[in-house]
Write a protein that holds these residues in place. Structure first.
Motif, short mmCIF file in Angstrom:
data_model
loop_
_atom_site.label_atom_id
_atom_site.label_comp_id
_atom_site.label_asym_id
_atom_site.label_seq_id
_atom_site.Cartn_x
_atom_site.Cartn_y
_atom_site.Cartn_z
N TYR A 5 0.83 -1.21 0.00
CA TYR A 5 0.00 0.00 0.00
C TYR A 5 0.87 1.26 0.00
CZ TYR A 5 -3.28 3.57 1.55
OH TYR A 5 -4.02 4.72 1.65
N LEU A 6 1.91 1.26 0.85
CA LEU A 6 2.81 2.41 0.88
C LEU A 6 3.55 2.59 -0.44
CD1 LEU A 6 4.32 2.02 4.47
CD2 LEU A 6 2.57 3.64 3.71
N ALA A 7 3.92 1.44 -1.07
CA ALA A 7 4.58 1.54 -2.38
C ALA A 7 3.63 2.10 -3.43
CB ALA A 7 5.08 0.15 -2.80
N GLU A 8 2.34 1.71 -3.35
CA GLU A 8 1.33 2.21 -4.28
C GLU A 8 1.10 3.73 -4.09
OE1 GLU A 8 -1.64 2.44 -7.16
OE2 GLU A 8 -0.21 0.82 -6.76
N ARG A 9 1.12 4.17 -2.84
CA ARG A 9 0.87 5.59 -2.54
C ARG A 9 2.17 6.37 -2.33
NH1 ARG A 9 -3.12 4.73 -4.63
NH2 ARG A 9 -5.20 4.45 -3.73
N PHE A 10 3.28 5.82 -2.76
CA PHE A 10 4.58 6.45 -2.51
C PHE A 10 4.66 7.85 -3.13
CE2 PHE A 10 8.99 7.28 -3.87
CZ PHE A 10 9.61 7.29 -2.63
N SER A 11 4.17 8.01 -4.34
CA SER A 11 4.26 9.32 -5.02
C SER A 11 3.46 10.37 -4.28
CB SER A 11 3.79 9.20 -6.47
OG SER A 11 2.44 8.75 -6.52
N TRP A 12 2.28 10.01 -3.74
CA TRP A 12 1.46 10.96 -2.99
C TRP A 12 2.15 11.32 -1.67
CZ3 TRP A 12 -2.86 13.06 -5.13
CH2 TRP A 12 -3.36 12.40 -6.27
N ILE A 13 2.68 10.30 -1.00
CA ILE A 13 3.38 10.55 0.27
C ILE A 13 4.60 11.43 0.03
CG2 ILE A 13 4.65 9.45 2.16
CD1 ILE A 13 2.82 6.99 1.76
N LEU A 14 5.34 11.13 -1.05
CA LEU A 14 6.52 11.92 -1.36
C LEU A 14 6.15 13.37 -1.67
CD1 LEU A 14 9.59 11.87 -1.81
CD2 LEU A 14 9.13 11.29 -4.22
N LEU A 15 5.03 13.57 -2.38
CA LEU A 15 4.58 14.94 -2.69
C LEU A 15 4.23 15.69 -1.41
CD1 LEU A 15 3.69 17.10 -4.74
CD2 LEU A 15 1.42 16.00 -4.76
N PHE A 16 3.55 15.03 -0.49
CA PHE A 16 3.18 15.68 0.78
C PHE A 16 4.43 16.04 1.58
CE2 PHE A 16 2.42 15.31 5.34
CZ PHE A 16 1.43 16.27 5.52
N LEU A 17 5.37 15.10 1.68
CA LEU A 17 6.59 15.36 2.46
C LEU A 17 7.42 16.47 1.83
CD1 LEU A 17 7.69 11.71 3.38
CD2 LEU A 17 6.53 13.40 4.84
N CYS A 18 7.49 16.49 0.51
CA CYS A 18 8.22 17.56 -0.17
C CYS A 18 7.56 18.92 0.10
CB CYS A 18 8.28 17.31 -1.67
SG CYS A 18 9.40 15.96 -2.12
N GLY A 19 6.22 18.97 0.11
CA GLY A 19 5.50 20.21 0.41
C GLY A 19 5.79 20.68 1.82
N GLN A 20 5.79 19.77 2.79
CA GLN A 20 6.09 20.13 4.18
C GLN A 20 7.53 20.62 4.32
OE1 GLN A 20 3.02 20.33 5.00
NE2 GLN A 20 3.08 19.17 6.92
N ALA A 21 8.45 19.91 3.64
CA ALA A 21 9.85 20.32 3.71
C ALA A 21 10.06 21.69 3.08
CB ALA A 21 10.72 19.27 3.01
#
Length: 336
Positions: A5-21
């Motif tokens: 599931y995390l691998a499937e949603r990796f791009s969304w999670i990465l986008l969120f973390l990049c926005g926070q950073a």
């Protein structure tokens, strides 16, 4: 499933973390923006995002968990209803495909059953002229011609019998009738069937029956014996030593052995001797062998809970052993 599931949603999670950073980076570089309130906001949004992921994980993976856990049958009733448009697409596609496969499988099953019924009917029809042919052969005066025709008649008879039992084998469990059988009398009957062939080759039998009765199915046990005896006679040379048949008690089990003194089986062939269609690697040019007799005997023996094994040496003969189940095991086959 969590990793997938995390691998499937990796791009969304990465986008969120990049926005926070990025937000923290801007706050640290621009002194007009207070850093600690921004860090607090980032902490709250990250916490909400993690809670959101947990809730969505349970909702989004429920459908796919059922897909993963279902068996391979063409039945989708155990799958939970789709919750998203993409899941609806998957569900509709699988439902349509399953229905087509079910209809195709049903048509093929009906066709196979019809073919089986037609073949069985043909075999029974052929037996009538075959029986008449045997009566005509018996009335012949020329003994040499009579022996030759009897041998060819026997080959046809055995091939038809093998084909008949091959078609009946898949539904063998519906045809079982377990009873006390006089295995000695059954063996004599099968030997009598092969009498003309044995006379032609000059082969005799040595019978030793310490045990005369076993609990099994008479028709299918006779078929197994027929395959073993046919095999023994076929691969024994002319005027070879007698084929030995012994029935005795061994560690509470009744054991029947058929020993010939023929060409034997190569050690590399022994693991495959009961495989469907396997003939031999040593005698591969032998066109008389179909590779079905021992395969069918093994399958029938398994349904009767009989252990069929072989011990053989090249040019020294073979011993096929039938180890019968204990009486209570034999009775359980029919639920008595």
């Amino acid at each position: 499933m969590i990793k997938r599931y995390l691998a499937e949603r990796f791009s969304w999670i990465l986008l969120f973390l990049c926005g926070q950073a990025l937000l923290l980076l801007i706050a640290s570089l621009d002194y007009a923006i207070p850093f600690w309130p921004i860090l607090y906001i980032v902490f709250l949004t990250t916490t909400l995002f993690v809670i959101f992921l947990i809730i969505r994980y349970n909702k989004e993976t429920r459908f796919y968990k059922h897909l993963e856990e279902r068996d391979s049958q063409l039945d989708l009733s155990g799958i939970s209803a789709a919750d998203s448009p993409f899941e609806y697409i998957v569900e509709n596609s699988m439902t349509n495909l399953t229905e087509r496969l079910s209809h195709t499988a049903s048509r093929h099953q009906i066709a196979l059953e019809q073919e089986k019924d037609e073949l069985l009917s043909w075999i029974h029809e052929v037996k009538t002229p075959l029986t008449a042919m045997r009566l005509m052969i018996d009335r012949m005066g020329d003994e040499t011609m009579k022996a030759a025709l009897t041998y060819e008649w026997l080959r046809i008879h055995l091939l038809l019998d093998q084909q008949l039992h091959q078609k009946r084998l898949p539904s063998m469990e519906n045809d079982l009738y377990i009873e006390q059988i006089n295995v000695e009398a059954l063996t004599y009957t099968e030997i009598k069937t092969l009498k003309s062939w044995c006379i032609q080759k000059g082969i005799g039998f040595e019978l030793i029956f310490e045990i005369t009765e076993v609990l099994s199915d008479a028709k299918w046990l006779a078929f197994i014996l027929r395959q073993l005896l046919t095999n023994a006679v076929k691969y024994s040379g002319s005027h070879a030593p007698d084929i030995a048949i012994r029935c005795f008690q061994k560690q509470e089990h009744t054991v029947l052995e058929v020993t010939d003194h023929g060409r034997g089986i190569d050690p590399r062939d022994l693991p495959r001797i009961f495989d469907r269609g396997f003939t031999s690697t040593t005698w591969h040019q032998d066109s008389a062998s179909t590779g079905m007799g021992l395969y069918l005997a093994k399958k029938a023996a398994e349904s009767l809970h009989i252990l069929l094994t072989v011990d053989s040496e090249v040019n020294a003969g073979s011993t096929f052993t039938l180890t019968f189940p204990l009486p209570n095991e034999a009775v359980q086959m029919t639920g008595m």
